[in-house]
Design an enzyme around this catalytic site. Structure first.
Site, PDB file in Angstrom:
ATOM      1  N   SER A 228      50.936  22.222  16.841  1.00 31.00           N
ATOM      2  CA  SER A 228      51.904  22.818  17.752  1.00 31.00           C
ATOM      3  C   SER A 228      51.230  23.641  18.829  1.00 31.00           C
ATOM      4  O   SER A 228      50.121  24.153  18.640  1.00 31.00           O
ATOM      5  CB  SER A 228      52.885  23.712  16.972  1.00 31.00           C
ATOM      6  OG  SER A 228      53.789  24.356  17.838  1.00 31.00           O
ATOM      7  N   GLY A 229      51.934  23.790  19.954  1.00 37.70           N
ATOM      8  CA  GLY A 229      51.520  24.726  20.981  1.00 37.70           C
ATOM      9  C   GLY A 229      52.089  26.111  20.749  1.00 37.70           C
ATOM     10  O   GLY A 229      51.882  27.008  21.561  1.00 37.70           O
ATOM     11  N   ASP A 230      52.807  26.267  19.651  1.00 34.49           N
ATOM     12  CA  ASP A 230      53.407  27.553  19.303  1.00 34.49           C
ATOM     13  C   ASP A 230      53.290  27.716  17.789  1.00 34.49           C
ATOM     14  O   ASP A 230      52.474  27.056  17.153  1.00 34.49           O
ATOM     15  CB  ASP A 230      54.859  27.610  19.786  1.00 34.49           C
ATOM     16  CG  ASP A 230      55.267  29.007  20.233  1.00 34.49           C
ATOM     17  OD1 ASP A 230      55.048  29.954  19.459  1.00 34.49           O
ATOM     18  OD2 ASP A 230      55.797  29.156  21.347  1.00 34.49           O
ATOM     19  N   ASP A 231      54.104  28.577  17.199  1.00 31.99           N
ATOM     20  CA  ASP A 231      53.998  28.833  15.765  1.00 31.99           C
ATOM     21  C   ASP A 231      54.357  27.585  14.961  1.00 31.99           C
ATOM     22  O   ASP A 231      55.341  26.910  15.251  1.00 31.99           O
ATOM     23  CB  ASP A 231      54.939  29.975  15.373  1.00 31.99           C
ATOM     24  CG  ASP A 231      54.663  31.249  16.160  1.00 31.99           C
ATOM     25  OD1 ASP A 231      53.472  31.570  16.349  1.00 31.99           O
ATOM     26  OD2 ASP A 231      55.628  31.901  16.576  1.00 31.99           O
ATOM     27  N   SER A 262      47.171  25.194  15.523  1.00 32.92           N
ATOM     28  CA  SER A 262      47.832  25.826  16.663  1.00 32.92           C
ATOM     29  C   SER A 262      46.859  26.787  17.332  1.00 32.92           C
ATOM     30  O   SER A 262      46.804  27.967  16.990  1.00 32.92           O
ATOM     31  CB  SER A 262      49.099  26.574  16.215  1.00 32.92           C
ATOM     32  OG  SER A 262      49.739  27.159  17.327  1.00 32.92           O
TER      33      SER A 262
END
Length: 414
Positions: A228-231, A262
């Protein structure tokens, strides 16, 4: 708000549906809450799997038709091989959505295929559009006994893959690819099992959370892998004064055998939208690869729209970390509480952190925190003094951990 969590790190193991040959017909076996008496195939309702033809109305018609069988043993809808373009569609109770390994569900680009819904009461405003929010690709509300499973296939271009309320839910053996926002988002829900998921999002794309249990109770997340680019997992419970007023916490959550990649965010985040509170979160056998942080607690003083209390203070306490091994680490820990509102009862034990060739000079950055450590390398900060203690992990099991899945089957001759 009250937050308590426990973390253990380890390794991930995965399994998939099993197959056996019975009288020359392949039978697919898969875990489920309940097996269904009735079964239908999407093509029987006019579905076209060419990747170009919209199947939104087909999915809606098929599910509406099968919903009448809920009281007669339930029904399952089989999505056969093909590329099935669709907008948002709603599920029904006592229902299984089974996706063949060679089936791909594609989210439509036509915005009219994504109806706007009222804002969530614990958020008070839309994240997607003024005064509203776009429906998820697969959506449901006020449901019970719902299963989404597949045989190693794909759902592409998801929009907040799943939002549900008051549900007994199993999401299993799915691959979710390139969602523009949160992938799996159960909200106001209870008794949820999420397992054997693979979620892939670009590592440079924000807001592509993997799994976001939000004001949920009794949830089990296990045997899954997220890029992911986030959590990778974000535990939530509502936004600022709206979440405080709605007052539905996320609690009794177990996360285990989970792997995250991530580079710019966390393996497990608590918040930032957590105004309804978070309590009793257990995480064990977690693997973080090239990930910015293992566990991140996101909170601040006040926050919110007009009408919020700018002096509102969160209460963060009872955070235990134990049995952690880390390698190639730049920065061991950044523990920043809030002035006049410290994070308390932090316990860290049996942690071995090996540093990168060029680590930060300050390895433990601690302010406004209180707790203890034991057998931690490199040495922790003065605010977390050494004490002969083994941080505890709950011995009692959550009810969702003892839910046993049945083995159901379906013919591969579709």
């Amino acid at each position: 708000m009250l937050i308590s969590a426990i973390l253990l790190l380890g390794l991930l193991s995965l399994s998939v549906a099993e197959f056996r040959d019975v009288k020359h017909a392949t039978v697919i076996e898969f875990p489920a809450l309940n097996c269904r008496k009735h079964s239908a195939v999407l093509t029987g309702f006019g579905g076209v799997g060419d990747g170009k033809t919209s199947n939104t109305e087909v999915f809606k018609a098929a599910i509406a038709n099968l919903s009448h069988l809920a009281a007669d043993g339930g029904a399952q809808l089989v999505v056969p091989p093909g590329k099935w373009l669709t907008g948002s569609f709603n599920l029904t109770s006592h229902f299984t959505l089974f996706i063949h390994k060679d089936a791909i569900i594609l989210g439509a680009r036509d915005e009219t295929e994504w109806p706007l819904l009222p804002v969530l009461p614990s958020y008070g405003r839309g994240r997607d559009a003024p005064g509203g929010r776009f429906s998820s690709l697969i959506f449901g509300t006020n449901l019970t006994d719902v299963i989404i499973t597949e045989r190693q296939s794909n759902l592409r271009k998801m929009i907040n893959c799943f939002r549900l309320s008051e549900i007994i839910l199993l999401i299993s053996n799915l691959t979710l690819i390139n969602s523009p926002s949160w992938n799996v988002h159960p909200i106001y829900s209870s008794d949820i099992i999420i397992q054997y998921l693979t979620i892939i999002a670009p590592v440079d794309s924000p807001n592509t959370h993997g799994i976001d249990p939000d004001s949920c109770t009794n949830t089990r997340i296990e045997d899954s892998f997220v890029v992911s680019g986030d959590d990778c997992i974000a535990v939530k419970s509502g936004w600022d004064q709206y979440g405080i007023r709605f007052n539905m916490s996320t609690k009794h959550l177990v996360i285990r055998r989970f792997t995250c990649i991530s580079p710019d965010s966390a393996t497990i985040a608590l918040g930032s939208e957590m105004s309804g509170g978070i309590e009793d979160v257990r995480a064990e056998n977690i693997t973080a690869i090239n990930t910015e942080s293992g566990v991140r607690i996101k909170t601040a003083v006040g926050r919110g729209d007009p009408g919020f209390n700018p002096k509102a203070l969160p209460k963060i306490k009872g955070i235990n970390y134990k049995d952690i091994v880390a390698d190639n680490v730049t920065y061991s820990a950044r523990l920043e509480g809030i002035k006049n509102d410290p994070f308390t009862d932090i316990c860290i034990s049996n942690v071995d952190i090996k540093l990168t060739a060029k680590p930060k000079e300050l390895q433990w950055n601690c302010t406004d925190v209180q707790g203890v450590t034991n057998k931690v390398t490199p040495d922790a900060c003065n605010l977390l003094p050494e004490k002969e203690i083994d941080c505890t992990f709950p011995e009692e099991r959550l009810p969702i951990e003892d839910v046993k899945l049945k083995t159901c089957s379906i013919s591969d001759n579709i």
